[in-house]
Design a protein around this motif. Structure first.
Motif, short mmCIF file in Angstrom:
data_model
loop_
_atom_site.label_atom_id
_atom_site.label_comp_id
_atom_site.label_asym_id
_atom_site.label_seq_id
_atom_site.Cartn_x
_atom_site.Cartn_y
_atom_site.Cartn_z
N ASN A 123 -135.87 29.02 22.52
CA ASN A 123 -135.04 28.84 21.33
C ASN A 123 -134.82 30.17 20.62
N TYR A 124 -135.87 30.98 20.53
CA TYR A 124 -135.77 32.29 19.87
C TYR A 124 -134.75 33.16 20.60
N VAL A 125 -134.82 33.21 21.90
CA VAL A 125 -133.88 34.01 22.68
C VAL A 125 -132.45 33.52 22.46
N MET A 126 -132.28 32.19 22.45
CA MET A 126 -130.94 31.62 22.24
C MET A 126 -130.37 32.05 20.90
N SER A 127 -131.18 31.98 19.85
CA SER A 127 -130.67 32.26 18.51
C SER A 127 -130.47 33.75 18.27
N VAL B 153 -123.72 28.21 21.85
CA VAL B 153 -124.88 27.56 22.46
C VAL B 153 -124.95 26.13 21.96
N GLU B 154 -124.95 25.20 22.90
CA GLU B 154 -125.13 23.79 22.59
C GLU B 154 -126.48 23.39 23.16
N SER B 155 -127.17 22.53 22.42
CA SER B 155 -128.51 22.17 22.84
C SER B 155 -128.75 20.69 22.63
N ARG B 156 -129.45 20.09 23.59
CA ARG B 156 -129.88 18.71 23.43
C ARG B 156 -131.36 18.66 23.77
N ASN C 267 -134.50 15.01 29.00
CA ASN C 267 -133.40 15.54 29.79
C ASN C 267 -132.61 16.58 29.00
N GLY C 268 -133.28 17.20 28.05
CA GLY C 268 -132.62 18.18 27.20
C GLY C 268 -132.12 19.37 27.99
N TYR C 269 -131.07 19.95 27.50
CA TYR C 269 -130.47 21.10 28.18
C TYR C 269 -129.98 22.09 27.15
N ILE C 270 -129.65 23.25 27.63
CA ILE C 270 -128.99 24.27 26.82
C ILE C 270 -127.74 24.66 27.58
N ARG C 271 -126.60 24.62 26.91
CA ARG C 271 -125.34 25.04 27.51
C ARG C 271 -124.87 26.28 26.77
N ILE C 272 -124.72 27.36 27.51
CA ILE C 272 -124.25 28.63 26.95
C ILE C 272 -122.84 28.87 27.45
N THR C 273 -121.94 29.10 26.52
CA THR C 273 -120.55 29.37 26.87
C THR C 273 -120.16 30.74 26.34
N ARG C 274 -119.67 31.57 27.22
CA ARG C 274 -119.17 32.88 26.79
C ARG C 274 -117.77 32.68 26.27
N VAL C 275 -117.57 33.10 25.03
CA VAL C 275 -116.28 32.91 24.38
C VAL C 275 -115.45 34.18 24.55
N GLN C 276 -114.26 34.01 25.05
CA GLN C 276 -113.34 35.13 25.18
C GLN C 276 -112.31 35.02 24.06
N VAL C 277 -112.39 35.93 23.12
CA VAL C 277 -111.44 35.93 22.02
C VAL C 277 -110.80 37.31 21.93
N ASP C 278 -109.65 37.35 21.29
CA ASP C 278 -108.99 38.64 21.13
C ASP C 278 -109.74 39.47 20.08
N ARG C 279 -109.46 40.74 20.07
CA ARG C 279 -110.14 41.71 19.22
C ARG C 279 -110.08 41.31 17.75
N GLN C 280 -108.90 40.96 17.28
CA GLN C 280 -108.71 40.62 15.87
C GLN C 280 -109.52 39.38 15.48
N THR C 281 -109.51 38.37 16.32
CA THR C 281 -110.27 37.15 16.05
C THR C 281 -111.77 37.44 16.00
N ASN D 269 -116.51 29.85 35.16
CA ASN D 269 -115.85 29.64 33.86
C ASN D 269 -116.66 30.14 32.67
N GLY D 270 -117.66 30.99 32.89
CA GLY D 270 -118.44 31.52 31.78
C GLY D 270 -119.29 30.49 31.07
N VAL D 271 -119.70 29.43 31.78
CA VAL D 271 -120.53 28.37 31.19
C VAL D 271 -121.78 28.21 32.04
N LEU D 272 -122.93 28.23 31.37
CA LEU D 272 -124.21 28.06 32.05
C LEU D 272 -124.96 26.92 31.39
N GLU D 273 -125.48 26.01 32.20
CA GLU D 273 -126.29 24.91 31.68
C GLU D 273 -127.67 25.00 32.32
#
Length: 150
Positions: free
Chosen positions: A42-46, A57-60, A64-78, A20-24
């Protein structure tokens, strides 16, 4: 290849394999894996996984901190509208280059338009503009041309 490139490549490959294009991932685990400080992660994330590049990118923080990266699929115009709205009043040349490269890579801009726009906002084309004003002129040019692409 620098440490940031290695981390970004690892994360990109992991994201490509993720469902689903989500990595934690755990920030500390990544830091240990690449023998670096967590702030390097953090530098790479930003810089490599920003909204302009098609990621959320969501971060806690904490034990038990984590980084969740979600690839967003949006249309060209958006995507184009998001980039236009996020440009701000000033854009330096490396940022312009990265933004245009990402737009071409995502298919939002053709390679020819991306190359032409990069030439138009480059320091050679803006040679008559005083250095202290180039980043604001660059942002204005990019916004106007991208608006025409929407």
């Amino acid at each position: 290849m620098g440490i940031s490139d290695l981390i970004a490549s690892f994360l990109q490959e992991s994201l490509d394999e993720a469902e689903n294009g989500v990595l934690e991932v755990q920030r500390n685990d990544l830091a240990q894996r690449f023998n670096c400080v967590p702030s390097q992660i953090n530098y790479v994330m930003s810089t490599r996984f920003s909204p302009e590049r098609g990621y959320i990118v969501e971060s806690r923080r904490g034990g038990n901190g984590y980084i969740r990266i979600t690839r967003v699929q949006v249309d060209r115009q958006t995507l184009l509208m998001h980039v236009i709205n996020s440009l701000g009043d000033r854009v330096d040349l490396p940022s312009a280059r990265a933004i245009l490269s990402n737009l071409v890579h995502s298919g939002a801009l053709s390679e020819d338009v991306g190359r032409a726009l990069l030439a138009a906002v480059g320091d050679k084309a803006l040679g008559a503009v005083p250095r202290e004003n180039r980043d604001s002129v660059r942002a204005d040019i990019m916004k106007q041309v991208l608006i025409l692409q929407v």
